[in-house]
Every structure is written in C-alpha cells, then in structure tokens.
Design a protein around this motif. Sequence first.
Motif, PDB file in Angstrom:
ATOM      1  N   THR A 241      -3.957  -4.539  -1.321  1.00 53.28           N
ATOM      2  CA  THR A 241      -4.507  -4.834   0.009  1.00 53.28           C
ATOM      3  C   THR A 241      -6.018  -4.630   0.011  1.00 53.28           C
ATOM      4  O   THR A 241      -6.534  -3.895  -0.810  1.00 53.28           O
ATOM      5  CB  THR A 241      -3.958  -3.906   1.124  1.00 53.28           C
ATOM      6  OG1 THR A 241      -4.483  -2.599   0.923  1.00 53.28           O
ATOM      7  CG2 THR A 241      -2.460  -3.853   1.146  1.00 53.28           C
ATOM      8  N   ARG A 280       6.635  -7.936   1.298  1.00 45.63           N
ATOM      9  CA  ARG A 280       6.115  -7.676   2.643  1.00 45.63           C
ATOM     10  C   ARG A 280       4.663  -8.133   2.677  1.00 45.63           C
ATOM     11  O   ARG A 280       3.904  -7.839   1.750  1.00 45.63           O
ATOM     12  CB  ARG A 280       6.217  -6.175   2.935  1.00 45.63           C
ATOM     13  CG  ARG A 280       5.582  -5.739   4.266  1.00 45.63           C
ATOM     14  CD  ARG A 280       5.910  -4.288   4.555  1.00 45.63           C
ATOM     15  NE  ARG A 280       7.331  -4.108   4.769  1.00 45.63           N
ATOM     16  CZ  ARG A 280       7.943  -4.317   5.944  1.00 45.63           C
ATOM     17  NH1 ARG A 280       7.252  -4.693   7.004  1.00 45.63           N
ATOM     18  NH2 ARG A 280       9.237  -4.153   6.049  1.00 45.63           N
ATOM     19  N   ILE A 282       1.039  -8.110   4.868  1.00 39.64           N
ATOM     20  CA  ILE A 282       0.353  -7.363   5.921  1.00 39.64           C
ATOM     21  C   ILE A 282      -0.862  -8.168   6.377  1.00 39.64           C
ATOM     22  O   ILE A 282      -1.670  -8.588   5.547  1.00 39.64           O
ATOM     23  CB  ILE A 282      -0.140  -5.997   5.377  1.00 39.64           C
ATOM     24  CG1 ILE A 282       1.046  -5.181   4.865  1.00 39.64           C
ATOM     25  CG2 ILE A 282      -0.906  -5.218   6.449  1.00 39.64           C
ATOM     26  CD1 ILE A 282       0.677  -4.165   3.826  1.00 39.64           C
ATOM     27  N   ALA A 284      -3.416  -7.318   9.304  1.00 39.75           N
ATOM     28  CA  ALA A 284      -3.641  -6.355  10.378  1.00 39.75           C
ATOM     29  C   ALA A 284      -4.953  -6.588  11.108  1.00 39.75           C
ATOM     30  O   ALA A 284      -5.997  -6.744  10.480  1.00 39.75           O
ATOM     31  CB  ALA A 284      -3.598  -4.953   9.805  1.00 39.75           C
ATOM     32  N   SER A 296       1.914  -6.283  12.601  1.00 39.07           N
ATOM     33  CA  SER A 296       0.962  -6.614  11.561  1.00 39.07           C
ATOM     34  C   SER A 296       1.618  -6.846  10.200  1.00 39.07           C
ATOM     35  O   SER A 296       0.936  -7.005   9.206  1.00 39.07           O
ATOM     36  CB  SER A 296      -0.086  -5.510  11.448  1.00 39.07           C
ATOM     37  OG  SER A 296       0.559  -4.297  11.207  1.00 39.07           O
ATOM     38  N   SER A 297       2.948  -6.857  10.150  1.00 35.38           N
ATOM     39  CA  SER A 297       3.560  -7.167   8.857  1.00 35.38           C
ATOM     40  C   SER A 297       4.903  -7.864   9.024  1.00 35.38           C
ATOM     41  O   SER A 297       5.545  -7.777  10.069  1.00 35.38           O
ATOM     42  CB  SER A 297       3.717  -5.891   8.031  1.00 35.38           C
ATOM     43  OG  SER A 297       4.819  -5.152   8.488  1.00 35.38           O
ATOM     44  N   SER A 299       8.456  -9.296   6.454  1.00 35.02           N
ATOM     45  CA  SER A 299       8.984  -9.203   5.094  1.00 35.02           C
ATOM     46  C   SER A 299      10.134 -10.166   4.848  1.00 35.02           C
ATOM     47  O   SER A 299      10.754 -10.678   5.790  1.00 35.02           O
ATOM     48  CB  SER A 299       9.446  -7.772   4.818  1.00 35.02           C
ATOM     49  OG  SER A 299      10.521  -7.472   5.672  1.00 35.02           O
TER      50      SER A 299
END
Length: 414
Positions: A241, A280, A282, A284, A296-297, A299
């Motif tokens: 990330t 998953r 993300i 955000a 914000s995620s 999966s």
Amino acid sequence: MIGLMDCNNFFVSCERLFRPDLRKRPVAVLSSNDGCVVARSQEVKDLGISMGAPHFQIQDLCEKHKIILFSSNLTLYRDISRRVMSALKEEFGEIEEYSIDEAFFKVPESFTGEDIHMARRNIVIKTGIPVSFGIAPTKTMAKIANGIAKKGDGVSVFLNGATAGVYNTMTCGMVWGIGAKTSKRLSELGVSTIHDFLEKGLPFARQEFGVVGERLFLELTGVSTESRTDSSLKQVSIMSTRSFKTPITDKSTLMSALGYHITEVAEKLRKQEVKAKELRIICAPSRFGAYVLRTSSGSQTFEVPTNSTVTLLKSAERLLETLFEKGVPYKKAGVVVSGLIPESSVPISLFEDGATEKSDTKLDVVIDSLNERFGKGSVRSGIVNHVSKWAPKAHFRSPCYTTKWQDIMQVKAI
Ligand SMILES: [Mg+2]
C-alpha cells in the motif's frame, strides 16, 4: 550454535555503498512519502535523533549538522539485501532470512572463532555492507549477542555460562519478542531485568504469559524452541500500500495505483511459490474530513487460489467498480492477499476453466523472467500507466545503481 547476521544501519549502508563521500557524515533515510526517519547512521544516532522521528521535526537539526537525507529506495535495498544473503549462504550453506537485513544460520561445530570472524569479513569485502554476527545456543540469545557485536568488533559469541553480566543489566523490554504490553506487565510484577525474569522460574513465566512466556524463558536459558520463529516466519498475508502525494479523484489513476500493487504482490506470491485465496483492495479517503466514514475496502475470495497477475488485476477492477465513488478524494490505495497456501497443495477445481489459468501462468513466467533479466518493472500491465500522478513524495531518492541500466555509474578515464 545459531548465528544471526544483521546488517549495520542497513539502508544508510546501501546509500553509502555508492557514495563513499558520505562515509563519515551524518546520513538518514526517510520512510515512504518522506514522512519519518527509518534508518540512521551512527553520527545521526549520536545527535540524539530517534528512530521514527518525523521529518518536519528534525529539519532544523538537519540544517545545523548538515545531515544528508535520502528517500527510501527499496529497489536498491532489496537488491543489496539479495547480494548480502547470497554471500552469507556461501559461508554457511542454508540460511533463514528473517527480514530484509537479518538472517539466521547454523554455525558448523568445526568452526573456530577465527573461522567465524573470517566468514564475516568475507561478506563485508564481497558486498561492501558492514554486518554483525551474534552467535549463541538459541535465536533469542543470538539476537542479544548481535546487539553486543554491534558495539564491538562485529562478532559476539554468547555462551550459556557467560550471560550473567548481560542479563543482570539488560531490561526485559529490550529482548526480542517482548512488546510494550508484556514489558509493562512484567514491571508491575517487579520484574525489570532478564535476570529478574529468570529468577522467577519457569512456572511463573508459563502462568503469567502462557506458551509465549515459557518459550521465552527456555530460549533465554539456552534451550532452543525452534517453532518460535517458525510460526512468525510463516506469512499469512502479503500487503502493498502507499499514500498519494495529492488526493486522487479519477478511477483510472486509482486503478493504475492498484495495478502497481497487484503486480508487486503477485510477483512476491510467485517467488514464494504460494497462491492466495483472498484479495482485498483498499481505496481510502483522507483520515480527516467529510469522507472519513466511507467504506474503504472490498474483497473477493477465489474458488481456486491464484498468483496470476492477470487474474488478480481483473478481480481488482471488479472490486474497484463497486467501491469507487465519484468526487471522493482518495488518499491511499493498496492490496492485501491472504489465505496463502503452497502452490503444490492447491486443489484442482471441477468447475474452473483450467485452460485460461494455464495461459495466464505461462504469461506470468515470461514476464517474471523478462523482469529478472532487464530489471524490475521492465514489462508490466498497461493499467499501470499513471505512476507519476500518484507516486509518493520522494524528494531525496538515490539512483537505482544496481537494477536500472540508465542509473549505472559511469566512470570516465581521462
Ligand atoms: Mg539491521
């Protein structure tokens, strides 16, 4: 005996390798987005700058003491790490890599002290990176020994009978595996040094801290409990990330960032010969402001675990479709793959289209080998095409001396 090799001030040492002019000068390396200090040369440590100090807080000191700052250059550090690890392998055979700059190894019984010093010197000469060896009957003790080695001549052999001096003065909080919480609980129980802890006896350790306490007690008394690091070494997920330098509001740039992270984790999966059951993603928004409560995620679970870049990219695109909201300023993107299982034990599905997966695998093999040969990122998905729009701040990044043709040093003979 077990040895632990640890590179001294690793990131700083990597930077100095190609900048010998910085050898005696204060050097620090900053985290992603140039946020805070993640590596310090001895000179910087001596100035009292602590690990994790925010960049803005030390700016005055940097100016005053002419500290040289670098943005993290992980491409360079990973490549130098690979060299150090292979030099260590040449000396000791099988090794167990523990982090980017640490690895455990078994010391052959026939080795004398002189042999160990020689092995260390060979690694330093071959790679140009200063390393320290801690040698002891257990991993926990080897870690302690390594700390001692760093203050001395680079090698410390820590034998059972010779621990008293260290154990009497070293506090439990300094021991590998003892976190702030345990450390606090120990001091409430009147235990401050390792000596105090061992004085209390094994039943105390077991009763207060369960299996972890028992293992720690044994490790500190020279009884190796192998499984202690086995479990921590087994990765359960891989993550990539990054925060953006400025917020992003368009979907294609966001997908470009996700594509970059997918490429990173998929390569890691294949390198470790594992496949993931879950992806998953993300995306955000800033932690401050009006969008803080947004989901914000998202999966997806795969019926057949995968490590194919294409499969993961397609899945990420679908997930982004459901997650993306117009007008939201996104501040960070990333991916996490979890439920990792060895490639060899992936079950064959009755309903999956085996042919597609097979051709994707072939493509991955070709891409991996091209990137291996021509440098990381030479071939990648077209989705990853807006890097400059989201790449984090890295004002002080050094060249990729060892992995990019255009960054290789040039020497002019006149
Ligand atoms: Mg280190």
